[in-house]
Write an enzyme that holds these catalytic residues in place. Structure first.
Site, PDB file in Angstrom:
ATOM      1  CE  LYS A 110      -0.894  -1.454   8.965  1.00 30.79           C
ATOM      2  NZ  LYS A 110      -2.231  -1.626   9.593  1.00 30.79           N
ATOM      3  CG  ASP A 151      -3.538  -2.495   6.435  1.00 35.88           C
ATOM      4  OD1 ASP A 151      -2.894  -3.131   7.302  1.00 35.88           O
ATOM      5  OD2 ASP A 151      -3.914  -1.316   6.582  1.00 35.88           O
ATOM      6  CB  SER A 201      -6.706   4.212   5.914  1.00 34.75           C
ATOM      7  OG  SER A 201      -5.509   4.162   5.164  1.00 34.75           O
ATOM      8  CD  GLU A 225      -4.171   3.946  14.244  1.00 34.56           C
ATOM      9  OE1 GLU A 225      -3.975   2.892  13.623  1.00 34.56           O
ATOM     10  OE2 GLU A 225      -5.016   4.799  13.908  1.00 34.56           O
TER      11      GLU A 225
HETATM   12  O1  KIV Z   1      -4.772   1.598   7.095  1.00 36.13           O
HETATM   13  C1  KIV Z   1      -3.929   2.429   7.471  1.00 36.13           C
HETATM   14  O2  KIV Z   1      -3.735   3.484   6.881  1.00 36.13           O
HETATM   15  C2  KIV Z   1      -3.170   2.111   8.675  1.00 36.13           C
HETATM   16  C3  KIV Z   1      -2.271   3.175   9.232  1.00 36.13           C
HETATM   17  C4  KIV Z   1      -3.091   4.199   9.905  1.00 36.13           C
HETATM   18  C5  KIV Z   1      -1.245   2.623  10.122  1.00 36.13           C
HETATM   19  O3  KIV Z   1      -3.291   1.046   9.197  1.00 36.13           O
END
Ligand code: KIV
Length: 277
Positions: free
Chosen positions: A113, A83, A45, A182
């Site tokens: 993730k 991520d 994000s 989500e």
């Molecule tokens: O990238 C992010 O912030 C996310 C969250 C919304 C779980 O994947």
């Protein structure tokens, strides 16, 4: 010593809720950890809230590593999950392992993730097999925004709910240590959470998950224009920051801006008092 995935799994066993938030740099990591967050996500994000893109699609591995390093530097207790950005794990499993490894080796994260349920399960399995903890992410998966045609609630039909339950179970079997849910109905999140041994972390998925995650900028109200429906603005950061900077601007313009150190005698020596010795 940082928390580990064992500590996070223990929290589920003890029925202890897991608060999570995103962090993108040294300062936000430090503040979040000091506020008591046990597990931080360096979310892709950051593409939107830090880099100003419309979606998370353009985010690169280099950017994720850069921001992960900064969050790791600002923290020493929290478990840092990084991520995997779009196309860093989809093309091949070998590619996925190498990129997950980079987030640990170069970024300093303790876990990664990635998005997708059943379709990503074999990739999750291979990454876990080489010793890298993986957090899953199902429901609304923002990297598939073009395929989903927008950011919509998932699992609203019984068939959709069954699909999500299957996704979650497949990720658990593949070795994921936790799963982000989500934008799915509360009742579906409850069904998934009660079927899993690993924790569920909700965002727009109601109160029945084992933990919650929020995007830091939503929580702090840093966007004036937009707060997603599933976000709670704890402070109006945009207004407060603007106000503080406006006061600074005023003080500079009126030549009244002085920091404490400038108020001391030594700084107030008159030009004629300055000697050459
Ligand atoms: O990238 C992010 O912030 C996310 C969250 C919304 C779980 O994947």
């Amino acid at each position: 010593m940082r928390l580990t995935i064992r500590n996070i799994n223990e929290m589920k066993r003890k029925n202890e809720q897991i608060p999570m938030v995103t962090a993108y740099d040294y300062t936000s990591g430090m503040i979040a950890e000091n506020a008591g967050i046990p597990m931080l996500l360096v979310g892709d994000s950051l593409g939107q809230v830090v880099l100003g893109h419309d979606t998370t699609i353009p985010v690169t591995m280099e950017e994720m590593i850069h921001h992960t390093k900064a969050v790791v530097k600002g923290t020493n207790k929290a478990l840092i999950v990084a991520d995997m950005p779009f196309m860093s794990y989809q093309a091949s499993r070998e590619n996925a392992i190498l990129n997950a490894g980079r987030l640990l080796k170069e970024g300093g994260a303790q876990a990664v993730k990635l998005e997708g349920g059943t379709r990503s399960a074999s990739t999750v399995r291979r990454i876990v097999e080489v010793g890298i903890p993986v957090m899953g992410h199902i429901g609304l998966t923002p990297q598939s925004v073009n395929q989903m045609g927008g950011y919509r609630v998932r699992g609203k039909t019984e068939q959709g709910a069954e699909r999500l339950i299957e996704d979650a179970l497949d990720l658990q079997s593949a070795g994921a240590f936790a799963i982000v849910l989500e934008l799915i109905p509360n009742a579906v999140a409850l069904r998934i959470t009660s079927k899993l041994k690993i924790p569920t972390i909700g965002i727009g998925a109601g109160p029945h998950c084992d933990g919650q995650i929020q995007v830091l900028h939503d929580l702090l109200g840093l966007f004036k224009e937009f707060t997603p429906k599933h976000a709670k603005k704890f402070i109006d950061g945009s207004r407060l920051f603007t106000q503080a900077i406006q006061e600074y601007v005023q003080e500079v313009k009126s030549q009244t801006f002085l920091v404490d150190s400038q108020k001391s005698k030594i700084n107030n020596i008159k030009p004629e008092e300055i000697t050459t010795k």
